[in-house]
Design an enzyme around this catalytic site. Structure first.
Site, mmCIF file in Angstrom:
data_model
loop_
_atom_site.group_PDB
_atom_site.id
_atom_site.type_symbol
_atom_site.label_atom_id
_atom_site.label_comp_id
_atom_site.label_asym_id
_atom_site.label_seq_id
_atom_site.Cartn_x
_atom_site.Cartn_y
_atom_site.Cartn_z
ATOM 1 N N ASP A 18 0.749 -1.079 0.124
ATOM 2 C CA ASP A 18 0.007 0.070 0.119
ATOM 3 C C ASP A 18 0.967 1.028 -0.014
ATOM 4 O O ASP A 18 2.197 1.084 0.402
ATOM 5 C CB ASP A 18 -0.880 -0.389 1.087
ATOM 6 C CG ASP A 18 -1.818 1.156 1.414
ATOM 7 O OD1 ASP A 18 -2.404 1.544 0.522
ATOM 8 O OD2 ASP A 18 -1.879 1.729 2.244
ATOM 9 N N ASP A 20 -0.118 5.046 1.046
ATOM 10 C CA ASP A 20 -0.303 5.927 2.307
ATOM 11 C C ASP A 20 -0.266 5.073 3.449
ATOM 12 O O ASP A 20 -1.057 4.472 3.441
ATOM 13 C CB ASP A 20 -1.508 6.830 2.205
ATOM 14 C CG ASP A 20 -1.617 7.452 0.751
ATOM 15 O OD1 ASP A 20 -1.186 8.648 0.853
ATOM 16 O OD2 ASP A 20 -2.007 7.273 -0.085
#
Length: 227
Positions: A18, A20
């Site tokens: 991922d 953020d």
């Protein structure tokens, strides 16, 4: 690439992250956009730490905390467009890689283990953020929130990353800091790792997520991979 015998996750051919809250701390720039909206309305700025936990939820999380408006509210869509414009104008001011991430990615590169990014952030933001962080040319694959018709927790973004890498989902591992990341990996039949150092969202107790593994620091990934 052959994995070391001591690998906790043997047979892994790619690592997917991922963005953020997992690879990068983008909360300061997301919070900056939210606070400019508050300032425009005569409200005092909120501390970044107040907004950080919902940073992985993007506009939805930031607007919810900063202005108390939820997606079901009639005012939300206009606020969302305002937030996205604010963020696009200053998305690479304070964002940085988490401590340990540069070393982790260097080790993956050195071991010949491809890595990529699967995020719910739209590509018009993902691309510039990765460019600013020096990752755009290094990532073997980048799947943004609008690359497929679905976003996490749907498995399609992870499955598309595997398709582009020409590997089976069980041959990749997904690392994320939000419950949706773990749900997406599970739905894709892919090993999952919860990034306990990340934002963690509204479901902040990673022990309840049923992730295959939990890491308190990015470099702990090396132990799981036997590197």
């Amino acid at each position: 690439m052959p994995q070391a015998v001591s690998a906790v996750l043997p047979g892994i051919r790619a690592v997917l992250f991922d963005l953020d809250g997992t690879l990068a701390d983008t909360a300061p720039d997301l919070a900056g956009a939210a606070n400019r909206m508050r300032q425009r309305r005569g409200l005092p700025p909120l501390p970044v730490e107040r907004l950080r936990p919902v940073a992985s939820a993007g506009a939805r999380g930031m607007i919810g905390v900063a202005l108390g408006v939820r997606p079901a509210d009639s005012a939300f869509e206009a606020l969302r467009e305002e937030f996205l414009a604010e963020y696009a104008a200053a998305l690479d001011v304070e964002s940085r890689l988490f401590d340990g991430v540069p070393e982790l990615l260097d080790r993956l590169d050195g071991a010949g283990l491809p890595w990529g990014v699967v995020t719910n952030k739209a590509m018009r933001f993902t691309g510039p953020v990765l460019e600013a962080l020096g990752l755009a040319e290094r990532a073997a694959v980048v799947i943004a929130g609008d690359t497929t018709p679905y976003a996490k927790p749907h498995p399609q973004p992870l499955l598309e990353a595997c398709r582009r890498l020409a590997i089976e989902p069980k041959g990749a591992v997904y690392v994320g800091d939000d419950l949706r990341d773990i749900q997406a990996a599970r739905a894709a039949c892919m090993p999952s790792v919860a990034a306990a150092y990340g934002y963690l969202g509204e479901h902040g107790d990673v022990s309840t997520w049923s992730a295959d593994h939990v890491v308190p620091h990015p470099l702990r990934m090396l132990e799981l991979l036997g590197l």
